[in-house]
Design a protein around this motif. Structure first.
Motif, mmCIF file in Angstrom:
data_model
loop_
_atom_site.group_PDB
_atom_site.id
_atom_site.type_symbol
_atom_site.label_atom_id
_atom_site.label_comp_id
_atom_site.label_asym_id
_atom_site.label_seq_id
_atom_site.Cartn_x
_atom_site.Cartn_y
_atom_site.Cartn_z
ATOM 1 N N ARG A 103 78.408 34.048 79.628
ATOM 2 C CA ARG A 103 77.655 35.284 79.043
ATOM 3 C C ARG A 103 76.709 34.774 78.175
ATOM 4 N NH1 ARG A 103 77.445 38.007 74.793
ATOM 5 N NH2 ARG A 103 79.503 37.404 74.094
ATOM 6 N N VAL A 104 76.994 34.093 77.074
ATOM 7 C CA VAL A 104 75.666 33.563 76.298
ATOM 8 C C VAL A 104 74.929 32.499 76.840
ATOM 9 C CG1 VAL A 104 75.778 31.905 74.202
ATOM 10 C CG2 VAL A 104 77.590 33.751 74.045
ATOM 11 N N GLY A 105 75.464 31.886 77.744
ATOM 12 C CA GLY A 105 74.525 30.851 78.518
ATOM 13 C C GLY A 105 73.494 31.538 79.473
ATOM 14 N N GLU A 106 74.049 33.019 80.160
ATOM 15 C CA GLU A 106 72.961 33.586 80.812
ATOM 16 C C GLU A 106 72.131 34.103 79.744
ATOM 17 O OE1 GLU A 106 75.689 36.477 82.613
ATOM 18 O OE2 GLU A 106 76.076 35.029 84.330
ATOM 19 N N GLU A 107 72.421 34.608 78.667
ATOM 20 C CA GLU A 107 71.277 35.331 77.847
ATOM 21 C C GLU A 107 70.637 34.202 77.255
ATOM 22 O OE1 GLU A 107 73.976 36.844 74.539
ATOM 23 O OE2 GLU A 107 74.443 38.600 75.603
ATOM 24 N N LYS A 108 70.831 32.786 76.967
ATOM 25 C CA LYS A 108 69.965 31.934 76.417
ATOM 26 C C LYS A 108 68.974 31.461 77.649
ATOM 27 C CE LYS A 108 71.511 31.099 72.397
ATOM 28 N NZ LYS A 108 71.011 31.370 71.343
ATOM 29 N N LEU A 109 69.426 31.384 78.988
ATOM 30 C CA LEU A 109 68.802 31.255 79.922
ATOM 31 C C LEU A 109 67.563 32.037 80.312
ATOM 32 C CD1 LEU A 109 68.139 29.508 82.630
ATOM 33 C CD2 LEU A 109 69.570 30.982 83.802
ATOM 34 N N LEU A 110 67.871 33.479 79.854
ATOM 35 C CA LEU A 110 66.927 34.697 79.937
ATOM 36 C C LEU A 110 65.998 34.388 78.817
ATOM 37 C CD1 LEU A 110 65.958 37.167 81.399
ATOM 38 C CD2 LEU A 110 67.829 38.622 79.756
ATOM 39 N N GLU A 111 66.612 33.917 77.561
ATOM 40 C CA GLU A 111 65.379 33.836 76.683
ATOM 41 C C GLU A 111 64.531 32.700 76.959
ATOM 42 O OE1 GLU A 111 67.864 32.886 73.223
ATOM 43 O OE2 GLU A 111 68.664 34.911 73.084
ATOM 44 N N LEU A 112 64.993 31.564 77.579
ATOM 45 C CA LEU A 112 64.042 30.560 77.877
ATOM 46 C C LEU A 112 62.890 31.135 78.910
ATOM 47 C CD1 LEU A 112 66.518 27.482 78.596
ATOM 48 C CD2 LEU A 112 64.683 27.679 76.897
ATOM 49 N N LYS A 113 63.406 31.802 79.844
ATOM 50 C CA LYS A 113 62.574 32.460 81.028
ATOM 51 C C LYS A 113 61.563 33.388 80.361
ATOM 52 C CE LYS A 113 64.193 33.634 85.093
ATOM 53 N NZ LYS A 113 65.162 34.306 85.971
ATOM 54 N N ASN A 114 61.847 34.273 79.333
ATOM 55 C CA ASN A 114 61.094 35.240 78.454
ATOM 56 C C ASN A 114 60.409 34.285 77.395
ATOM 57 O OD1 ASN A 114 62.199 37.178 80.316
ATOM 58 N ND2 ASN A 114 63.475 37.806 78.762
ATOM 59 N N LEU A 115 60.367 33.104 77.182
ATOM 60 C CA LEU A 115 59.821 32.136 76.197
ATOM 61 C C LEU A 115 59.966 32.784 74.743
ATOM 62 C CD1 LEU A 115 56.502 31.590 77.972
ATOM 63 C CD2 LEU A 115 58.518 30.198 77.700
ATOM 64 N N THR A 116 61.224 33.295 74.609
ATOM 65 C CA THR A 116 61.706 33.742 73.082
ATOM 66 C C THR A 116 62.473 32.687 72.501
ATOM 67 O OG1 THR A 116 63.601 34.666 74.046
ATOM 68 C CG2 THR A 116 61.817 36.157 73.786
#
Length: 295
Positions: free
Chosen positions: A77-90
């Motif tokens: 779950r954390v990995g998916e959240e981090k991936l989403l952060e990368l995609k959203n440039l946060t």
């Protein structure tokens, strides 16, 4: 259901101690949750929960499995959240290879705009010659390079950004020599100040002069554009520089441009990256900013 899905259901039921509450959290029906737990118990040949009127509770075997499975599911779950952060440039990192001169006279405004838009992205800027930057891109040291073109490598995607003009400049001591237009043959007879031979800019100009049947032998070979200007300013010779990056000296009257009978053909500065490797979200957005601003 996949094994991973089964473990997600298992962990949710264990945390909520209820099939119905787990079903609500997972957007599933209660029979589907119950069926998933039964499937996992069959596959493991182990009873994982004790069912009671007050809810469901982990068995000893279930507690042992939960200790590991819950950690694994949380990591995913954390990995998916981090991936989403990368995609959203946060979060993330923008890794660029570039020379000092291009950084100063071309790149800085675009870095400023990118940082203002995406303040949480870290920068890694590595300085080097065009050849060094290309090697860094291939090794993964940087994602993109801002380089002097032409660049002949079929493995790279090239995006020209601006045209630049190579010129010769001189100081006060040489003023009388350049009272009118001169040929390249006349220029190369004077003390010459060039970038070092491994520079892509030097190679481009030298190849052009050589195509005219003229050979050069610089008196000074330097490692930076700034030094070329400074050496010419104190009258050590005639320096081969880039007009666009020499405006401060030319406009202030510290140096003068040699009036050539035939100008050296223009070349470009641009972005390069590997065709075979997908750009990171940060690099992709930076290239978009460059293209939009320059168009």
């Amino acid at each position: 259901m996949s094994k991973l899905d089964l473990y997600k259901v298992f962990c949710t039921v264990a945390n909520r101690k209820s099939f119905s509450k787990a079903a609500h959290d997972l957007y599933m029906t209660q029979p589907a949750v119950s069926q998933a737990i039964m499937q996992l118990e069959r596959e493991l040949d182990t009873r994982l929960f004790t069912r009671t009127s007050k809810g469901v509770f982990l068995t000893d075997e279930g507690r042992l499995l939960f200790e590991y499975a819950n950690s694994a599911v949380n990591f995913i779950r954390v990995g998916e959240e981090k991936l989403l952060e990368l995609k959203n440039l946060t979060t993330g990192e923008l890794k660029i290879g570039v020379g000092d001169t291009i950084s100063r006279y071309f790149l800085l405004p675009y870095l400023e705009e990118f940082h203002n838009r995406y303040p949480h992205i870290k920068f890694k800027i590595v300085n080097g010659t065009t050849l060094e930057i290309c090697a860094l891109i291939k090794s993964g040291g940087v994602d993109i390079g801002i380089c002097n073109f032409p660049l002949e490598d079929p493995g790279f995607e090239l995006i020209p950004c601006i045209d630049i003009q190579d010129i010769f400049v001189y100081g006060e001591k040489f003023k009388d020599i350049f009272s009118g237009p001169v040929s390249l043959e006349q220029v190369v007879k004077l003390p010459l100040i060039f970038l070092e031979s491994k520079s892509n800019s030097r190679k481009y100009v030298e190849d052009y002069i050589w195509s005219k049947g003229i050979k050069i032998s610089p008196d000074f070979e330097l490692g930076s554009h700034e030094l070329l200007l400074e050496f010419a300013k104190i009258n050590l010779g005639v320096a081969c520089v880039t007009r666009e990056f020499s405006r401060e000296y030319l406009d202030a009257g510290l140096l003068y441009e040699v009036p050539l009978m035939e100008e050296i053909p223009k070349r470009s500065i641009g972005v390069c990256f590997l065709k075979s490797v997908s750009l990171s979200p940060a690099s992709k957005k930076f290239v978009e900013i460059l293209e939009n601003r320059l168009s």
